[in-house]
Design a protein around this motif. Structure first.
Motif, PDB file in Angstrom:
ATOM      1  N   ARG A   1      10.027  35.502  29.989  1.00 37.54           N
ATOM      2  CA  ARG A   1      10.920  34.920  30.991  1.00 37.54           C
ATOM      3  C   ARG A   1      12.318  35.425  30.679  1.00 37.54           C
ATOM      4  NH1 ARG A   1      10.500  28.710  30.617  1.00 37.54           N
ATOM      5  NH2 ARG A   1      10.673  29.273  28.407  1.00 37.54           N
TER       6      ARG A   1
ATOM      7  N   SER B   1      16.492  35.862  31.806  1.00 41.76           N
ATOM      8  CA  SER B   1      17.641  35.416  32.587  1.00 41.76           C
ATOM      9  C   SER B   1      18.720  36.492  32.513  1.00 41.76           C
ATOM     10  CB  SER B   1      18.203  34.097  32.041  1.00 41.76           C
ATOM     11  OG  SER B   1      17.264  33.048  32.149  1.00 41.76           O
TER      12      SER B   1
ATOM     13  N   GLU C   1      15.135  35.517  36.433  1.00 44.39           N
ATOM     14  CA  GLU C   1      16.137  34.888  37.283  1.00 44.39           C
ATOM     15  C   GLU C   1      17.466  35.608  37.091  1.00 44.39           C
ATOM     16  OE1 GLU C   1      16.898  30.853  36.110  1.00 44.39           O
ATOM     17  OE2 GLU C   1      17.495  31.394  34.075  1.00 44.39           O
TER      18      GLU C   1
ATOM     19  N   ARG D   1      20.528  32.448  41.319  1.00 44.15           N
ATOM     20  CA  ARG D   1      21.293  31.208  41.132  1.00 44.15           C
ATOM     21  C   ARG D   1      22.784  31.537  41.091  1.00 44.15           C
ATOM     22  NH1 ARG D   1      19.013  28.816  35.734  1.00 44.15           N
ATOM     23  NH2 ARG D   1      20.316  27.034  36.325  1.00 44.15           N
TER      24      ARG D   1
ATOM     25  N   LEU E   1      22.991  27.988  30.976  1.00 47.18           N
ATOM     26  CA  LEU E   1      22.164  27.626  32.126  1.00 47.18           C
ATOM     27  C   LEU E   1      20.828  28.360  32.155  1.00 47.18           C
ATOM     28  CD1 LEU E   1      24.875  27.692  34.968  1.00 47.18           C
ATOM     29  CD2 LEU E   1      23.887  25.664  33.890  1.00 47.18           C
ATOM     30  N   ALA E   2      20.681  29.372  31.315  1.00 47.47           N
ATOM     31  CA  ALA E   2      19.514  30.249  31.370  1.00 47.47           C
ATOM     32  C   ALA E   2      18.220  29.514  31.027  1.00 47.47           C
ATOM     33  CB  ALA E   2      19.705  31.427  30.425  1.00 47.47           C
ATOM     34  N   ARG E   3      17.190  29.782  31.797  1.00 46.41           N
ATOM     35  CA  ARG E   3      15.866  29.214  31.557  1.00 46.41           C
ATOM     36  C   ARG E   3      14.958  30.186  30.810  1.00 46.41           C
ATOM     37  NH1 ARG E   3      15.671  27.955  37.911  1.00 46.41           N
ATOM     38  NH2 ARG E   3      16.882  26.004  37.995  1.00 46.41           N
TER      39      ARG E   3
ATOM     40  N   ASP F   1      13.490  33.033  28.001  1.00 47.52           N
ATOM     41  CA  ASP F   1      13.380  33.200  26.553  1.00 47.52           C
ATOM     42  C   ASP F   1      14.299  34.321  26.087  1.00 47.52           C
ATOM     43  OD1 ASP F   1      11.050  31.397  26.467  1.00 47.52           O
ATOM     44  OD2 ASP F   1      10.056  33.038  27.521  1.00 47.52           O
TER      45      ASP F   1
ATOM     46  N   LYS G   1      17.205  34.217  23.407  1.00 47.10           N
ATOM     47  CA  LYS G   1      18.120  33.107  23.629  1.00 47.10           C
ATOM     48  C   LYS G   1      18.293  32.216  22.406  1.00 47.10           C
ATOM     49  CE  LYS G   1      19.299  29.308  26.690  1.00 47.10           C
ATOM     50  NZ  LYS G   1      18.830  28.303  27.667  1.00 47.10           N
TER      51      LYS G   1
END
Length: 261
Positions: free
Chosen positions: A6, A8, A36, A63, A83-85, A87, A166
């Protein structure tokens, strides 16, 4: 089964209306499906944020954080990371000088075991093809001095094109005002024992708009001095820390043992 990270992508923007739409599309094209894009816009007068807002309404992978009343490159990146979702997080300049096509290579380096991956203009196979002689020459000089004074394992301390796991930001924060944050971040990351790897890339001139790095001579000189001041500050702090760690308390010295301070 192949692990799909994932991701960001954090994009700090100010007056990038002519670039941002195409950049978001290109990032998503070159990134894993679970990616994202977080645009942190400092209330751009050219309404960069409005383009992102419209894209976010059509695509939930996009976003927007529109910051009103506060501004700054380093704080924008830091807010985006918070804000990052994903990994993994990455960030780059938003003018196409940093090619999104390098994203798979940066992420592969992280999946291979590195904690941070940096796109470098100075590794074999890389190039700095920006049109300004002064920008290219000053960047090379600053990075040569940073390598000499700090740590030779990093070749591009002012890259600004970075990907990282992250989790490391639980230990290392972003400090600074503008591009000097990158010198500070890379040096402290490698000093903490994290693995930092570099990927060569070709840096080119921005696609549309005006450079924020050195729009005029006064700004050019001021930011160059700021970078050099950061290198000096980090070296002094490192020297003091090493001296403190190596000092032996007087009470622990044996008979006739002299101070090393």
């Amino acid at each position: 089964m192949t692990f799909m990270p994932r991701v960001s992508a954090v994009l700090p923007t100010y007056n990038e209306r002519g670039n941002i739409g195409g950049l978001i599309v290109s990032i998503l094209e070159h990134s894993p499906p679970a990616t994202e894009v977080i645009v942190v816009d400092d209330d751009s007068p050219d309404s960069t944020w409005r383009i992102v807002e419209e894209m976010a309404q059509r695509d939930d992978r996009v976003r927007l954080l529109r910051r009103v009343g506060r501004r700054g490159l380093t704080s924008a990146i830091a807010e985006g990371i918070s804000l990052a979702r994903g990994d993994m997080v990455l960030w780059m300049d938003c003018d196409f000088s940093h090619p999104p096509a390098k994203i798979p290579e940066l992420l592969a380096v992280l999946q291979g075991g590195a904690h941070m991956a940096v796109a470098s203009r100075y590794r074999p196979g890389a190039a700095d093809d920006r049109g300004s002689f002064w920008l290219v020459a000053s960047s090379r000089l600053i990075n040569s001095l940073a390598r000499l004074i700090l740590d030779r394992r990093i070749t591009d301390y002012t890259s600004g094109y970075v990907a990282a796991k992250k989790e490391i930001f639980q230990e290392i924060d972003l400090r600074g005002d503008y591009g000097e944050y990158c010198i500070d971040l890379l040096y402290r990351t490698i000093r903490r024992g994290f693995i930092v790897a570099e990927v060569p890339y070709r840096n080119v001139s921005r696609l549309v708009g005006q450079s924020k790095t050195a729009p005029h001579l006064g700004q050019f000189v001021r930011r160059g001095l700021m970078y050099l001041a950061k290198v000096t500050e980090l070296k002094i702090a490192s020297f003091r820390r090493s001296k403190k760690e190596n000092a032996v308390p007087t009470a622990m010295r044996g008979p006739g043992e002299e101070s090393c301070a």
